[in-house]
Every structure is written in C-alpha cells, then in structure tokens.
Design a protein around this motif. Structure first.
Motif, PDB file in Angstrom:
ATOM      1  N   ASP A  26     -60.081  15.139   1.120  1.00  0.00           N
ATOM      2  CA  ASP A  26     -59.683  16.160   2.093  1.00  0.00           C
ATOM      3  C   ASP A  26     -60.826  17.124   2.372  1.00  0.00           C
ATOM      4  O   ASP A  26     -61.110  17.455   3.525  1.00  0.00           O
ATOM      5  N   ALA A  52     -62.529  12.084  10.467  1.00  0.00           N
ATOM      6  CA  ALA A  52     -61.143  11.715  10.738  1.00  0.00           C
ATOM      7  C   ALA A  52     -60.709  10.503   9.912  1.00  0.00           C
ATOM      8  O   ALA A  52     -59.576  10.461   9.411  1.00  0.00           O
ATOM      9  N   LEU A  53     -61.589   9.524   9.752  1.00  0.00           N
ATOM     10  CA  LEU A  53     -61.249   8.355   8.928  1.00  0.00           C
ATOM     11  C   LEU A  53     -61.081   8.721   7.461  1.00  0.00           C
ATOM     12  O   LEU A  53     -60.183   8.208   6.778  1.00  0.00           O
ATOM     13  N   ALA A  56     -57.751  10.350   7.078  1.00  0.00           N
ATOM     14  CA  ALA A  56     -56.676   9.358   7.128  1.00  0.00           C
ATOM     15  C   ALA A  56     -56.580   8.605   5.801  1.00  0.00           C
ATOM     16  O   ALA A  56     -55.470   8.324   5.314  1.00  0.00           O
ATOM     17  N   LEU A  59     -54.871  10.664   3.233  1.00  0.00           N
ATOM     18  CA  LEU A  59     -53.421  10.659   3.406  1.00  0.00           C
ATOM     19  C   LEU A  59     -52.780   9.500   2.644  1.00  0.00           C
ATOM     20  O   LEU A  59     -51.715   9.655   2.040  1.00  0.00           O
TER      21      LEU A  59
END
Length: 79
Positions: A26, A52-53, A56, A59
């Motif tokens: 993060d 962004a990857l 993701a 997550l």
C-alpha cells in the motif's frame, strides 16, 4: 479508558506476514502513484500504472489476510 482498552486487545491475527506485506505494498503503490501524478517527469505514466497495479495486488493480500482470520465456531462446522 475506552480507547486504551480497545488498543490493548488489537492483534494482527494469525497471518501477520500477509498484513505486513499488504501495508508495505500500500505504501509503495501510493508513493509511486502520487509521484507519477504530482511530479513532472517524462515517465509519469509508468509510475501511475505501476502504482495502480501494486495497489491492486495489495488488495489481494488484504483479502487473503482477512480470509485467513475468519473464525468459525465448531457448532457451525457440523453439517
């Protein structure tokens, strides 16, 4: 001392490695994303997409950590 009582009972759970990796990804993803957005660099798109990857993927680690910490009572396991 309601807050002291709440903080005293917090623990990372059974899969602390996934928690640490998720928090680390993060932080790295957010830094790359913000650097790509705010800095005037010629390769800003690489930083935005990579950030962004990474977010993701973090997550997925959050989902794994949460799933590993779900506790089911033995009564509910009997079918």
């Amino acid at each position: 001392m309601l807050l002291g009582n709440l903080w005293g009972r917090c623990h990372p759970g059974r899969c602390a490695l996934f928690l640490v990796l998720a928090i680390l990804l993060d932080a790295v993803g957010l830094v790359l994303l913000l650097l790509g957005i705010l800095a005037s660099l010629s390769y800003w798109d690489f930083l935005v997409y990579t950030g962004a990857l990474i977010l993701a993927f973090s997550l997925l680690l959050w989902i794994i950590w949460y799933s590993c910490n779900i506790e089911v009572s033995p009564e509910k396991l009997d079918l």
